[in-house]
Design a protein around this motif. Structure first.
Motif, short mmCIF file in Angstrom:
data_model
loop_
_atom_site.label_atom_id
_atom_site.label_comp_id
_atom_site.label_asym_id
_atom_site.label_seq_id
_atom_site.Cartn_x
_atom_site.Cartn_y
_atom_site.Cartn_z
N ALA A 11 124.09 -18.45 -57.16
CA ALA A 11 122.88 -18.11 -58.05
C ALA A 11 122.71 -19.05 -59.19
N ASN A 24 122.98 -13.23 -68.07
CA ASN A 24 122.07 -12.43 -66.93
C ASN A 24 123.02 -12.26 -65.75
N TYR A 25 123.45 -13.49 -65.16
CA TYR A 25 123.90 -13.79 -63.88
C TYR A 25 125.52 -13.10 -63.93
N VAL A 76 117.77 -11.62 -57.70
CA VAL A 76 118.96 -12.56 -56.93
C VAL A 76 120.14 -12.00 -56.71
N THR A 77 120.85 -11.56 -57.93
CA THR A 77 122.00 -10.92 -57.75
C THR A 77 121.99 -9.53 -57.33
N ASP A 78 121.39 -8.74 -58.16
CA ASP A 78 121.51 -7.13 -57.83
C ASP A 78 120.61 -6.66 -56.67
N SER A 88 119.81 -21.82 -59.81
CA SER A 88 118.66 -21.66 -60.53
C SER A 88 118.83 -22.85 -61.55
N ALA A 112 126.05 -9.01 -63.05
CA ALA A 112 125.57 -8.34 -62.07
C ALA A 112 126.02 -6.81 -61.96
N LEU A 163 114.15 -21.83 -58.38
CA LEU A 163 113.68 -21.31 -59.42
C LEU A 163 113.91 -22.52 -60.62
N LEU A 214 113.70 -19.18 -68.53
CA LEU A 214 113.95 -18.51 -67.73
C LEU A 214 112.97 -18.10 -66.86
N LEU A 224 116.85 -8.73 -69.40
CA LEU A 224 116.21 -10.12 -68.95
C LEU A 224 115.06 -10.73 -69.89
N GLY A 236 113.58 -12.64 -61.68
CA GLY A 236 114.10 -13.54 -60.45
C GLY A 236 115.82 -13.42 -60.68
N LEU A 237 116.17 -13.44 -62.11
CA LEU A 237 117.66 -13.56 -62.17
C LEU A 237 118.35 -12.30 -61.88
#
Lengths: 559, 559
Positions: free
Chosen positions: B194, A506-507, B183-185, B198, A510, B165, B174, B523, B179-180
């Motif tokens: 991130a 996921n990370y 946090v980035t997008d 996490s 982005a 998290l 997860l 996700l 959340g994942l």
């Protein structure tokens, strides 16, 4: 290629003289890649590769052929993928092989086959080698998905040959190599027709397949050879590939191997099985680059960037397939950063040269492979390191990076502190699967941060500055370094490997999604889930029951 | 709300007078929603909701509050979500509840909580009710994810309160509610920070949390109340919500229920457990619409489009949660198509009216719920049906549709053949989560097909024409109808439920991805996979071992 038992180390190195499953023929600008799978040539035991069904070994050869066509046969402008067998193009991944594979083996297999299919699309888009699927018989499952990776799909119209995705109705799983994404997003098959198609085990042929856009044309048997040749010539004529290009040989990689080390010329790995860590080091060039593109051609496979791309590619595939318990990869780079930038500059200055283009493309695809690798990637940046330009991408691909502020006062006080360098090659030529550079993905939604970094291109950046600019995660000094890095590695090894795979998947992506990221993200994640479910892989599951004459037994609860 | 055992039917209907876990206070343009979870008020047995941890029951109340704020309190322009407990904002989903839940229950729970968080973002964007997270104590896991759904996050800076998290390091899963991705997008936290965040169970607080963009501001305790009030007033001042609006009451839905039927005023369902089928019928309006927006206000919750949205919403949630084995939903619509279009036209003509906007928004969200529902959706279009405008969306949301060509010659030869109608409401106001209308998603990459359909807006289309335009999948005549529809349903029930969920989750979302589709696609699919893995849910898995004092035992193979 290793063809012994499942437990043996799989090798990804092969060459056309060793192919058991494919025949490569080249006639001027047109190459023909004919699938002719040897039934008893499976990589593992306990299955026969009937009806051009495939396993990893078959796909390793396909991957090799696609790469060699780019480098060794630059005059090729269109590639016809067809079958050397009658009435059948390809029956897809071998079901018995899948049913008896472990979960990690299934997932790894699908990942590699996906990467190869993406490589086929990449060759069409970026190398001027357009792939045409000439389905001279039925293409089912992975066989049809291989066709979907081609630019143009021709299906013989003989009242029996069809395309199909029978995975769901027959096996209780999904098509595993991008089929569901490409049917709608690439071929623009309407979603309800796609739904019907993917639940109809017997497939769709002839004019209906063309009307639904599942194929581009259905061609009568009487016109088949002629039509395939016509189409190959048409696509070849559109290519901007130079017609007088002379290929370079992708000579065998030299690799030394022991139980705890793998060594190539520029890339090496130390395997720490107790810690679950692989320490990968990439060495910079030993000499300055040649002066121009001609020099690249002369050096051929020995040209440093190409050698690094090939060696790293092979290492990633090796570790990914053969070393499942090495969950953390430390990434190191050693050498002269300015020399790396000089090589990068030569590649960028030679952008019009087909070989320079191919080398950048190879590096791009190898780095993409890293992006979808289910291992925690930690870059370690110390004095003597060489994270500059193309090698900086390794640190940018990492989940996290540690850069030493200053030097190791006790052991090597006189050395220059580590620097990293952003180069022009970091600003465009090496995009991730999401279509953005790693820098742009890193600074998603932060244009000021990105601009500040771009302004520093070409400048050696020490740790404090690199951290301030957001190019490295942490910049501990000598006093904290050993503990911080050790704890990071130990912690990583203590976490759930599955949760880490999900987190990283996921990370790392982005921002926007593309067909490619949808295939690795949305589609593969669903497939992985389905693979673990009893309805597929349990003793009464569809994948296991297939071919036994017994129907699968399903837990009917929808999740 | 049902608060008995797990096996009991969960009801999604509640109202503020019944809340056990939330306190809703309204002060002019600012609403405060304070979380105060009753430890012994869990929906199921065997867990205590300590530290403002939540289960489905808590989230059902939150969902209700968000909806009522839109409709019953239109003067509200900003909503502060905070905790009524000291030192803790929210500890996230209750771990013991998760550890003892079945796989479908975990997945269903995450889906609903995700939808509620998306609804909070939707209220901020489209309803002029901006949500502010006032974290007066630690927000961990789902608690922080709730904050992430808000437009602005304030964290009290008291040297102990953090955001975190901890799912991965503590539970081997997860974060399950976006959340994942957010946090980035959304918040643009750099991916390596991130990653660190996490995996750090103890979280990040104070100025560092703000510097990393995890929160918007860290506020000293001495300034807390003042700062929250200031921020609420600031966001309220920016809203274009009319200040003199008077709300309408969302009166209790009237529902009748038997073992094989559920009936609301306009929506009903017949449950065929043997076939695994729910047959859902939506009835069109009984009367013509009022002449203007004022009439909508007068009718309030009785206004046909609002009643349908509410009833369908409740039914979807009910069947999704309580009827896991009804894997196929047949969608039917009955009534006068022109009347539906007249209601749609009134809504579009009243676009400036807050209530009309809310009703369209409610319908949009209910249809989105259908898009992410893991049930096969088949639309059945027969004489007397009413798939027009807003109700046509049901057929466009379906995986497949069948429309009778002509009439049933034996049973009802004199009736008019079925028609479908595209209306203006199908061309924009009801986008899917991918940001496109269902029509545009259907015709992805086929602009000519889309244009041809748009040209027919307002025209009654019989089956042959609807099929030619690509608006329905199949248009069998009287002779083939019964067999074709029966076989489609029976086949669907014979397939692997898991593979169907995966297939549908991919085909329904052709084209671009958004933060919303990434949450439900990439996700959630990864999370579902992780939930099934022994490393999380097995007897030695992290989710099960948590709190026992015993460490989890992991299979270390990376997949």
């Amino acid at each position: 290629m290793t063809t012994t038992s499942d437990a043996a180390r799989v090798s990804f190195q092969t060459d056309p003289s060793s192919y058991r499953h494919w025949r490569l023929a080249i006639d001027g600008p047109v190459a023909t890649l004919a699938m002719d799978v040897a039934e008893h040539g499976g990589l593992g035991e306990g299955y026969e590769l009937k009806l051009n069904s495939y396993d990893l070994g078959v796909d390793i050869e396909l991957y090799d052929a696609v790469q060699r066509l780019r480098f060794e046969h630059p005059q090729v402008r269109s590639v016809v993928i067809t079958s050397a067998k009658d009435k059948i193009f390809c029956a897809g991944a071998n079901i018995r092989m899948l049913a008896t594979s472990s979960h990690p083996a299934k997932v790894n297999f699908c990942k590699f086959t996906n990467e190869t299919r993406n490589g086929i699309e990449d060759a069409t888009t970026h190398s001027g080698q357009t792939y045409i699927a000439a389905l001279n018989g039925t293409a089912s499952g992975g066989g049809y998905e291989l066709a979907l990776a081609c630019e143009h799909i021709m299906l013989i119209d003989d009242r029996s040959s069809v395309v199909s995705l029978p995975e769901l109705p027959l096996l209780g799983v999904l098509p595993g190599t991008g089929g569901l994404t490409r049917v709608t997003d690439k071929r623009h098959v309407r979603r309800d027709l796609a739904d019907y198609f993917s639940t109809k085990a017997e497939g769709v042929g002839g004019r209906k397949a063309a009307a639904w856009r599942l194929v581009d044309e259905a061609v009568p048997r009487t016109r088949w050879n002629e039509a395939v040749a016509e189409r190959a010539a048409e696509f070849a004529a559109r290519s901007r590939r130079p017609s007088d290009a002379v290929g370079i040989a992708l000579t065998p990689l030299e690799v030394t191997r022991s139980d705890d080390a793998i060594g190539y010329r520029y890339v090496s790995a130390r395997l720490d099985r107790e810690a679950g860590v692989a320490e990968i080091t990439v060495r910079g060039p030993d000499a300055d680059p040649p002066g121009d593109a001609e020099g690249i051609h002369k050096q051929g496979a020995g040209f440093w960037p190409l050698a690094v791309a090939r060696e790293l590619d092979d290492l990633v595939l090796d570790l990914r397939t053969n070393e499942l318990e090495l969950g953390t990869w430390l990434l190191r780079a050693e050498g002269d950063p300015q020399r790396v930038l000089a090589y990068d500059r030569l590649l960028i200055a030679s952008a019009g040269d087909w070989l320079a283009g191919e080398i950048v493309g190879y590096l791009k695809r190898t780095l993409k492979r890293l992006d979808v690798t289910s291992r925690s990637l930690i870059a370690v940046i110390e004095p003597g390191s060489c994270f500059a330009g193309s090698l900086l991408e390794l640190a940018l691909a990492a989940d996290r990076s540690y850069m030493l502020t200053g030097v190791f006062e006790d052991s090597d006080p006189a050395v220059a502190p580590a620097v990293i360098l952003v180069g022009e090659i970091n600003l465009g030529p090496l995009p991730m699967g999401n279509g953005l550079t790693r820098l742009r993905t890193r600074f998603i939604g932060d244009p000021d941060g990105l601009a500040a970094v771009e302004k520093q291109a070409g400048e050696p950046l020490e740790a404090t500055e690199a951290e301030r600019l957001g190019l490295v995660t942490f910049a501990p000094d000598d006093i904290d370094w050993a503990d911080e890095v050790r704890i990071a590695i130990e912690e990583r090894s203590s976490f759930s490997p599955d949760a880490l795979s999900g987190l990283e998947a996921n990370y790392r992506f982005a921002g926007p999604e593309t067909m490619e990221t949808k295939i690795f993200g949305r589609l593969s994640a669903w497939q992985n889930w389905i693979f673990t479910r009893s309805n597929a892989s349990g003793p009464d599951g569809a994948l296991v029951r297939y071919g036994t004459g017994q129907r699968a037994h399903f837990d009917r609860k929808r999740v």
